[in-house]
Each structure stands twice: as C-alpha cells, then as structure tokens.
Design a protein around this motif. Structure first.
Motif, PDB file in Angstrom:
ATOM      1  N   SER A 105       3.830   6.457  -0.289  1.00  0.00           N
ATOM      2  CA  SER A 105       4.776   6.480  -1.437  1.00  0.00           C
ATOM      3  C   SER A 105       5.477   5.085  -1.834  1.00  0.00           C
ATOM      4  O   SER A 105       6.189   4.655  -0.672  1.00  0.00           O
ATOM      5  CB  SER A 105       5.887   7.609  -1.257  1.00  0.00           C
ATOM      6  OG  SER A 105       6.650   6.931  -0.105  1.00  0.00           O
ATOM      7  N   ASP A 106       5.367   4.766  -3.212  1.00  0.00           N
ATOM      8  CA  ASP A 106       6.052   3.469  -3.424  1.00  0.00           C
ATOM      9  C   ASP A 106       7.434   3.695  -3.961  1.00  0.00           C
ATOM     10  O   ASP A 106       7.742   4.656  -4.453  1.00  0.00           O
ATOM     11  CB  ASP A 106       5.361   3.030  -4.755  1.00  0.00           C
ATOM     12  CG  ASP A 106       3.689   2.647  -4.391  1.00  0.00           C
ATOM     13  OD1 ASP A 106       3.690   2.193  -3.435  1.00  0.00           O
ATOM     14  OD2 ASP A 106       3.021   3.056  -5.097  1.00  0.00           O
ATOM     15  N   ASN A 107       8.264   2.837  -3.182  1.00  0.00           N
ATOM     16  CA  ASN A 107       9.709   2.966  -3.481  1.00  0.00           C
ATOM     17  C   ASN A 107      10.294   1.389  -3.435  1.00  0.00           C
ATOM     18  O   ASN A 107      10.208   0.912  -2.374  1.00  0.00           O
ATOM     19  CB  ASN A 107      10.495   3.736  -2.420  1.00  0.00           C
ATOM     20  CG  ASN A 107      11.878   3.822  -2.924  1.00  0.00           C
ATOM     21  OD1 ASN A 107      12.589   2.830  -2.855  1.00  0.00           O
ATOM     22  ND2 ASN A 107      12.455   5.150  -2.799  1.00  0.00           N
ATOM     23  N   PRO A 108      10.598   0.759  -4.539  1.00  0.00           N
ATOM     24  CA  PRO A 108      11.052  -0.459  -4.671  1.00  0.00           C
ATOM     25  C   PRO A 108      12.041  -0.914  -3.681  1.00  0.00           C
ATOM     26  O   PRO A 108      12.316  -1.922  -3.323  1.00  0.00           O
ATOM     27  CB  PRO A 108      11.138  -0.748  -6.252  1.00  0.00           C
ATOM     28  CG  PRO A 108      10.468   0.257  -6.979  1.00  0.00           C
ATOM     29  CD  PRO A 108      10.512   1.381  -6.173  1.00  0.00           C
TER      30      PRO A 108
ATOM     31  N   ALA B 189       0.704  -1.237   0.085  1.00  0.00           N
ATOM     32  CA  ALA B 189       0.053   0.088  -0.008  1.00  0.00           C
ATOM     33  C   ALA B 189       0.762   1.253  -0.044  1.00  0.00           C
ATOM     34  O   ALA B 189       0.304   2.276   0.245  1.00  0.00           O
ATOM     35  CB  ALA B 189      -0.901   0.004   1.105  1.00  0.00           C
ATOM     36  N   GLY B 190       2.076   1.076   0.073  1.00  0.00           N
ATOM     37  CA  GLY B 190       3.102   2.046  -0.043  1.00  0.00           C
ATOM     38  C   GLY B 190       3.534   2.795   1.238  1.00  0.00           C
ATOM     39  O   GLY B 190       3.860   4.166   1.416  1.00  0.00           O
ATOM     40  N   TRP B 191       3.366   1.987   2.257  1.00  0.00           N
ATOM     41  CA  TRP B 191       3.761   2.568   3.708  1.00  0.00           C
ATOM     42  C   TRP B 191       4.974   1.841   4.260  1.00  0.00           C
ATOM     43  O   TRP B 191       4.702   1.485   5.382  1.00  0.00           O
ATOM     44  CB  TRP B 191       2.538   2.134   4.485  1.00  0.00           C
ATOM     45  CG  TRP B 191       1.129   2.943   4.165  1.00  0.00           C
ATOM     46  CD1 TRP B 191      -0.093   2.440   3.891  1.00  0.00           C
ATOM     47  CD2 TRP B 191       1.086   4.482   4.528  1.00  0.00           C
ATOM     48  NE1 TRP B 191      -0.760   3.558   3.505  1.00  0.00           N
ATOM     49  CE2 TRP B 191      -0.241   4.499   3.768  1.00  0.00           C
ATOM     50  CE3 TRP B 191       1.895   5.429   5.034  1.00  0.00           C
ATOM     51  CZ2 TRP B 191      -0.907   6.041   4.181  1.00  0.00           C
ATOM     52  CZ3 TRP B 191       1.427   6.775   4.981  1.00  0.00           C
ATOM     53  CH2 TRP B 191       0.114   6.697   4.359  1.00  0.00           C
ATOM     54  N   ALA B 192       5.931   1.585   3.560  1.00  0.00           N
ATOM     55  CA  ALA B 192       7.065   0.867   3.876  1.00  0.00           C
ATOM     56  C   ALA B 192       7.836   1.742   5.044  1.00  0.00           C
ATOM     57  O   ALA B 192       8.246   1.038   6.165  1.00  0.00           O
ATOM     58  CB  ALA B 192       8.266   0.904   2.759  1.00  0.00           C
ATOM     59  N   HIS B 193       7.574   2.762   5.036  1.00  0.00           N
ATOM     60  CA  HIS B 193       8.109   3.701   6.311  1.00  0.00           C
ATOM     61  C   HIS B 193       7.345   3.494   7.523  1.00  0.00           C
ATOM     62  O   HIS B 193       7.777   4.168   8.545  1.00  0.00           O
ATOM     63  CB  HIS B 193       8.153   5.227   5.817  1.00  0.00           C
ATOM     64  CG  HIS B 193       7.140   5.784   5.463  1.00  0.00           C
ATOM     65  ND1 HIS B 193       6.417   5.297   4.081  1.00  0.00           N
ATOM     66  CD2 HIS B 193       6.296   6.781   5.847  1.00  0.00           C
ATOM     67  CE1 HIS B 193       5.400   6.161   3.929  1.00  0.00           C
ATOM     68  NE2 HIS B 193       5.192   6.992   5.197  1.00  0.00           N
ATOM     69  N   ALA B 194       6.420   2.889   7.531  1.00  0.00           N
ATOM     70  CA  ALA B 194       5.451   2.564   8.523  1.00  0.00           C
ATOM     71  C   ALA B 194       5.496   1.274   9.366  1.00  0.00           C
ATOM     72  O   ALA B 194       4.952   0.901  10.283  1.00  0.00           O
ATOM     73  CB  ALA B 194       3.981   2.937   8.411  1.00  0.00           C
ATOM     74  N   THR B 195       6.573   0.506   8.825  1.00  0.00           N
ATOM     75  CA  THR B 195       6.848  -0.930   9.337  1.00  0.00           C
ATOM     76  C   THR B 195       7.566  -0.806  10.310  1.00  0.00           C
ATOM     77  O   THR B 195       7.357  -2.011  11.085  1.00  0.00           O
ATOM     78  CB  THR B 195       6.982  -1.726   7.943  1.00  0.00           C
ATOM     79  OG1 THR B 195       8.292  -1.299   7.668  1.00  0.00           O
ATOM     80  CG2 THR B 195       6.102  -1.630   6.775  1.00  0.00           C
ATOM     81  N   PRO B 196       8.303   0.034  10.971  1.00  0.00           N
ATOM     82  CA  PRO B 196       9.318  -0.421  11.890  1.00  0.00           C
ATOM     83  C   PRO B 196       8.512  -1.147  13.177  1.00  0.00           C
ATOM     84  O   PRO B 196       9.279  -1.820  14.110  1.00  0.00           O
ATOM     85  CB  PRO B 196      10.071   0.905  12.202  1.00  0.00           C
ATOM     86  CG  PRO B 196      10.049   1.476  10.852  1.00  0.00           C
ATOM     87  CD  PRO B 196       8.616   1.186  10.216  1.00  0.00           C
ATOM     88  N   LEU B 197       7.478  -0.438  13.468  1.00  0.00           N
ATOM     89  CA  LEU B 197       6.770  -1.081  14.600  1.00  0.00           C
ATOM     90  C   LEU B 197       6.479  -2.461  14.519  1.00  0.00           C
ATOM     91  O   LEU B 197       6.402  -3.286  15.549  1.00  0.00           O
ATOM     92  CB  LEU B 197       5.418  -0.217  14.871  1.00  0.00           C
ATOM     93  CG  LEU B 197       5.688   1.398  15.653  1.00  0.00           C
ATOM     94  CD1 LEU B 197       4.331   2.105  15.617  1.00  0.00           C
ATOM     95  CD2 LEU B 197       6.138   1.193  16.804  1.00  0.00           C
ATOM     96  N   LEU B 198       6.166  -2.746  13.405  1.00  0.00           N
ATOM     97  CA  LEU B 198       5.854  -4.378  13.256  1.00  0.00           C
ATOM     98  C   LEU B 198       7.061  -5.367  13.481  1.00  0.00           C
ATOM     99  O   LEU B 198       7.078  -6.278  13.839  1.00  0.00           O
ATOM    100  CB  LEU B 198       4.931  -4.534  11.821  1.00  0.00           C
ATOM    101  CG  LEU B 198       3.748  -3.772  11.481  1.00  0.00           C
ATOM    102  CD1 LEU B 198       3.123  -4.130  10.150  1.00  0.00           C
ATOM    103  CD2 LEU B 198       2.576  -4.031  12.586  1.00  0.00           C
TER     104      LEU B 198
END
Length: 275
Positions: free
Chosen positions: A215-218, A65-74
């Motif tokens: 934001s999508d970033n491969p 969904a473009g939320w790679a920067h929101a994954t650290p908590l997981l």
C-alpha cells in the motif's frame, strides 16, 4: 508551518549513497598511501559500511514498491551494524574485538558437527589471527580459539562476555551526541522486530490493518526514508571520525538536511493530528 516534500527525502537518500561510496574510496586511497589504519579495521569499516548502505538502498526499493511497513527489519539491521562498529572500536582492545566480530560465525561452524566446511572455517580463523598485530589482543584471540576448540559454549551474540545486550553496547560505547538517537531507534525498531501487536502495525497506515498487499502512503514513505538516512549518517559520521577522513563538513551538511526535514515532518504530523 515548515513544508517538506517527498522529493527532498528521496534526494537526501540518494545523495547519501554517493557519499558512502566517497567515504569508502577515500578510506581505501589513504590506506594505500599512508597506512592510516590497520587493515583489519579497514575491513571492518568496509564490511559494515557496505552492509548498511545495501540495506539503505533496499529500504527505498521496498518503499517504492509500497512495502514501507516491511522495512523495520532492514532499519534494525542498519542500527545494529553501527552499534557493532562502535563496540569493536571503543570497548577496549579494538583488534581483539574486531577478531571476535569476524570470527564469531566461523566458531559456530567449527563447533557444529552437522555443518559442512569446518576445515575452511578453521583456516579462516587462522587467517584472522595472522592479521591481529597487537600482542595482547593476539594472546586473547588465541585463548578464545583454544576455548572454542575445547568445547566452550558459543554465545548468541559476538560481543557477549564484554556486553550483555545490544542496549548495553549502546550505553557503553556511544557518545552522548549519538546515544540518544541510537536508543530511540533501538526502542522503536525492537517493537517492530519482536512481533508485538503495536510493533507490527507501527509502520502501517492503519494500526488494525492486516492486509498482506502493498500500500502506497507518502507519509509513511517519508518517515521510513528519513530514518534510513539518519541511520546511515550516524554510521558514516562514526567511520569518518575514527579514520580521521576529514569529511566533517559533509557530515554536518547531511545531518542539517535530515534535521530540517525531520522538523518539518513532525510539524506536519502534529498539525494533522489536531485537525
């Protein structure tokens, strides 16, 4: 320079979900057939394993969904789940430590006059006690209950009294092979979860970006999914070894795939910085 593709890490990520389900199935079958471990430890592996695999799957959902920067908590939750498992099993008297792990939140309910459900929490703690077989572990567990009921302070973390912090747990219970990876994840993910300037930006495309939109970033997607996969591999390796599930060849295959992808990714990142 070694090459890698986003599809490869997606495939690794998906294969590990299936592998995790296989580990759970085999563990359950062996529990029924040969009583290969005490039920309390099976519950521990099941509880933490399902939690880590759920976070692993949720990481991909956020990345897609473009939320790679929101994954650290997981990712931090995945790492802590593995450390909790290690701390229970390898810090002496595992049945007592398993009791502490499961009972900690019930204790918080019992001592809080503002919370409903005290009677059920007390019943749940007594049910846990009935599942502690080792006499010395049961004696210590009963002593802990008495201490809580008499008004003793409830520690912030379930493992306190034995260890002061999550880092102390890693240093005290992880073997040399796993310790470096867990400490590295702990250091990196602590920055992101404690709200430092650099930590909050670590998984973003631009360190100074304050955009609240996806934001999508491969490149970020790849690194995030790879870290999630490595954290899941670590937990499954620990569980398989502890329960003697004889799945080491599968673990080595997944670890090798992750290492090759990591090397290719790091090589590409280094080449990009040199351009």
């Amino acid at each position: 320079m070694a090459e890698y593709s986003l599809e490869e890490v997606y495939q690794l990520h998906a294969d590990l979900v299936k592998y995790g389900a296989t580990v759970q199935h085999i563990s359950r079958q062996r529990l029924k057939e040969s009583k290969h471990l005490k039920p309390l430890f099976f519950d521990l592996g099941t509880k933490i394993g399902s939690y880590i695999i759920t976070l692993h799957r949720a990481t991909r959902a956020l990345v897609d969904a473009g939320w790679a920067h929101a994954t650290p908590l997981l990712l931090r939750g995945m790492m802590e789940g593995t450390v909790n498992y290690l701390t229970v099993m390898y810090n002496g008297q595992p049945e007592y430590m398993a009791f502490k792990y499961f009972a900690h939140d019930y204790f918080r309910v019992i001592v809080d006059p503002k919370v409903q459900g005290v009677a059920k929490a007390r019943a749940d703690v007594q049910n846990l006690i009935s599942r502690v077989i080792d006499p010395e572990s049961r004696r210590k567990a009963e002593g802990l209950i008495s201490s809580v009921l008499s008004g003793a302070k409830i520690e912030t973390f379930w493992f306190q009294r034995e260890k002061d912090s999550l880092k102390d747990c890693i240093l005290g219970v992880a073997d040399a092979e796993m310790r470096e990876g867990l400490l590295s994840s702990y250091k990196t993910l602590s920055k992101t979860t404690h709200g430092t300037h650099f930590g909050m930006a670590l998984f973003r495309d631009n360190l100074n970006d304050c955009d609240i939109n996806p934001s999508d970033n491969p490149q970020r997607a790849f690194g995030t999914l790879l870290l999630s996969s490595k954290l899941l591999i670590e937990f499954l390796a620990v569980r398989c070894r502890n329960e003697k599930l004889e799945l080491e060849s599968d673990y080595i295959e997944f670890l090798t795939r992750a290492q090759l992808l990591a090397q290719a990714y790091q090589s590409a990142e280094s080449a990009n910085r040199e351009i």
